[in-house]
Design a protein around this motif. Structure first.
Motif, PDB file in Angstrom:
ATOM      1  N   ALA A  32     -36.621 115.875  70.927  1.00  0.00           N
ATOM      2  CA  ALA A  32     -37.475 116.980  70.483  1.00  0.00           C
ATOM      3  C   ALA A  32     -38.942 116.575  70.534  1.00  0.00           C
ATOM      4  O   ALA A  32     -39.803 117.365  70.963  1.00  0.00           O
ATOM      5  CB  ALA A  32     -37.083 117.406  69.077  1.00  0.00           C
ATOM      6  N   THR A  33     -39.250 115.354  70.113  1.00  0.00           N
ATOM      7  CA  THR A  33     -40.629 114.875  70.138  1.00  0.00           C
ATOM      8  C   THR A  33     -41.176 114.844  71.561  1.00  0.00           C
ATOM      9  O   THR A  33     -42.325 115.228  71.806  1.00  0.00           O
ATOM     10  CB  THR A  33     -40.720 113.469  69.515  1.00  0.00           C
ATOM     11  N   GLU A  34     -40.349 114.391  72.520  1.00  0.00           N
ATOM     12  CA  GLU A  34     -40.779 114.345  73.917  1.00  0.00           C
ATOM     13  C   GLU A  34     -41.088 115.744  74.443  1.00  0.00           C
ATOM     14  O   GLU A  34     -42.080 115.949  75.154  1.00  0.00           O
ATOM     15  CB  GLU A  34     -39.693 113.687  74.776  1.00  0.00           C
ATOM     16  N   PHE A  35     -40.267 116.713  74.103  1.00  0.00           N
ATOM     17  CA  PHE A  35     -40.501 118.077  74.579  1.00  0.00           C
ATOM     18  C   PHE A  35     -41.711 118.707  73.889  1.00  0.00           C
ATOM     19  O   PHE A  35     -42.502 119.409  74.537  1.00  0.00           O
ATOM     20  CB  PHE A  35     -39.252 118.931  74.388  1.00  0.00           C
ATOM     21  N   ILE A  36     -41.878 118.465  72.604  1.00  0.00           N
ATOM     22  CA  ILE A  36     -43.052 118.993  71.899  1.00  0.00           C
ATOM     23  C   ILE A  36     -44.324 118.420  72.509  1.00  0.00           C
ATOM     24  O   ILE A  36     -45.309 119.142  72.732  1.00  0.00           O
ATOM     25  CB  ILE A  36     -42.958 118.672  70.396  1.00  0.00           C
ATOM     26  N   ARG A  37     -44.311 117.137  72.805  1.00  0.00           N
ATOM     27  CA  ARG A  37     -45.482 116.493  73.422  1.00  0.00           C
ATOM     28  C   ARG A  37     -45.751 117.079  74.806  1.00  0.00           C
ATOM     29  O   ARG A  37     -46.909 117.373  75.155  1.00  0.00           O
ATOM     30  CB  ARG A  37     -45.257 114.994  73.507  1.00  0.00           C
ATOM     31  N   ALA A  38     -44.686 117.275  75.605  1.00  0.00           N
ATOM     32  CA  ALA A  38     -44.858 117.813  76.955  1.00  0.00           C
ATOM     33  C   ALA A  38     -45.378 119.245  76.923  1.00  0.00           C
ATOM     34  O   ALA A  38     -46.251 119.624  77.726  1.00  0.00           O
ATOM     35  CB  ALA A  38     -43.532 117.745  77.710  1.00  0.00           C
ATOM     36  N   LEU A  39     -44.870 120.045  76.007  1.00  0.00           N
ATOM     37  CA  LEU A  39     -45.334 121.426  75.888  1.00  0.00           C
ATOM     38  C   LEU A  39     -46.783 121.477  75.423  1.00  0.00           C
ATOM     39  O   LEU A  39     -47.569 122.313  75.891  1.00  0.00           O
ATOM     40  CB  LEU A  39     -44.435 122.199  74.918  1.00  0.00           C
TER      41      LEU A  39
END
Length: 389
Positions: free
Chosen positions: A59-66
């Motif tokens: 989830a952290t990786e996707f939040i950062r990418a978004l």
């Protein structure tokens, strides 16, 4: 409260389209990397529709990418199911809001609307710039990939999609967004670019009472000549599906079920499913229980046709969920799916009819009680108001 969906296009199948390219991505390390790369390359917009999201590394990786995408001026629209994301903590929710993306929670749980709580948006879709989409059964949680202990990760697949069917995925997302937010996004559908693979595909979406996924599935069950292979983590089938499978097996078609074994997030569903094994086995259906870890994949393979997505083909999905699958009819793609099935069969325990009938009385009773409990809950739930019409 959100109004019922009344879109005409939800009542019919999207058309089948040639000129697509489909790639099967197996397990988190493969599909999460591809999805994050697609977001990193986004230039115009990102559509993301998700049921299961929990705080953790993924989830952290996707939040950062978004967040990085919005910093580049990319428009990001994120639909989250309110119940499915209950594992997303306050810090991550705040990070999403601060990232500047358009965020909406589907069907928030409210006491005064308790009778609508069972209706969920179960879809898993990522669409980037109208150039590529990812559809399957995976949520954004560490359950699908833990670098600390990868052997315990859930087994699942996503399909990477390019080509003309992206215009239908675009429309499907806009329809969901308009329904849940009452906003119309002024983003035109992508141009239907042809792919050199020229694979035939069809977008399949379903909602309660409008089961386009089931319609397509039963059509291909009827047309199958050689094989019907199905994998699903929660085998709570309708009597209609069980009859079709038994009938096909009696005709000499290779019918196999690849189901969750003891490793499951809902082991009681596994035991309830076993109530149906005896009769299926008697009619020639082969049943395998996956052993290494929990299998969360949802795939139907009928000869050269495959359907992959979020639908479990169970009673619950048919009654309460918005779901979405990618249908593909192509020999090369079906061979790739078949090869994955064979690998999974080799890591499974096949249930033999002779040994299965020798189970203890207590095992029979346990499965019978759980099976009828699941059926009773489903029957009682029919009396609740319908959210989507």
């Amino acid at each position: 409260m959100t109004k019922p969906i009344r879109n005409k296009h939800q009542k019919k199948l999207y058309p089948g389209r040639h000129g697509n390219g489909f790639e099967l991505l197996v397990d988190g390390p493969e599909f999460f990397g591809e999805m994050l790369d697609a977001i990193a390359a986004a230039e115009k917009y990102v559509f993301l529709e998700q049921y299961l999201v929990s705080s953790g590394t993924i989830a952290t990786e996707f939040i950062r990418a978004l967040g990085k995408a919005t910093d580049r001026g990319v428009e990001v629209y994120f639909l989250l199911d309110d119940y499915g994301c209950k594992g997303l903590n306050k810090k991550d929710r705040q990070a999403l809001f601060e990232a500047g993306l358009q965020l909406h929670f589907c069907n928030p749980l409210r006491l005064k609307h308790w009778h609508y709580a069972l209706f969920r948006n179960h879809r898993k879709l990522l669409l980037v710039d109208g150039e590529a989409a990812f559809v399957g059964g995976s949520g954004l949680t560490d359950d699908f990939w833990s670098s600390d202990d990868p052997l315990t990760s859930w087994h699942d697949v996503m399909v990477k999609i390019r080509g003309p069917v992206l215009q239908d995925w675009h429309h499907a997302f806009l329809t969901s967004w308009q329904h849940f937010t009452e906003d119309i996004l002024p983003i035109p559908a992508p141009k239907p670019a042809q792919r050199p693979e020229n694979q035939f595909g069809q977008v399949l979406t379903s909602q309660p009472l409008l089961q386009n996924i089931n319609r397509a599935t039963f059509k291909h069950l009827q047309l199958a000549k050689k094989c019907i292979w199905i994998t699903t983590p929660y085998f709570v089938p309708t009597s209609k599906l069980r009859r079709r499978l038994r009938r096909a097996a009696r005709k000499g078609i290779d019918v196999r079920l690849l189901l969750a074994g003891e490793r499951s997030d809902h082991p009681w569903v596994t035991h309830a499913a076993r109530r149906h094994y005896s009769r299926l086995l008697r009619d020639g259906v082969r049943i395998f229980e996956y052993q290494p870890r929990f299998t969360h994949a949802k795939i139907v393979l009928c000869d050269e046709w495959a359907s992959i997505g979020s639908s479990n083909l169970d009673r619950w999905n048919q009654r309460w969920n918005l779901d979405a699958n990618q249908g593909v009819e192509d020999q090369a793609f079906s061979e790739i799916v078949r090869a994955m099935f064979v690998t999974d069969f080799n890591h499974s325990k096949e249930i033999e009819s002779t040994t299965w009938s020798g189970r203890s009385f207590w095992q029979h009773l346990f499965e019978w009680v759980l099976g009828y409990f699941v059926a009773a809950v489903e029957r009682i739930s029919r009396y609740l108001p319908r959210r989507w019409k």
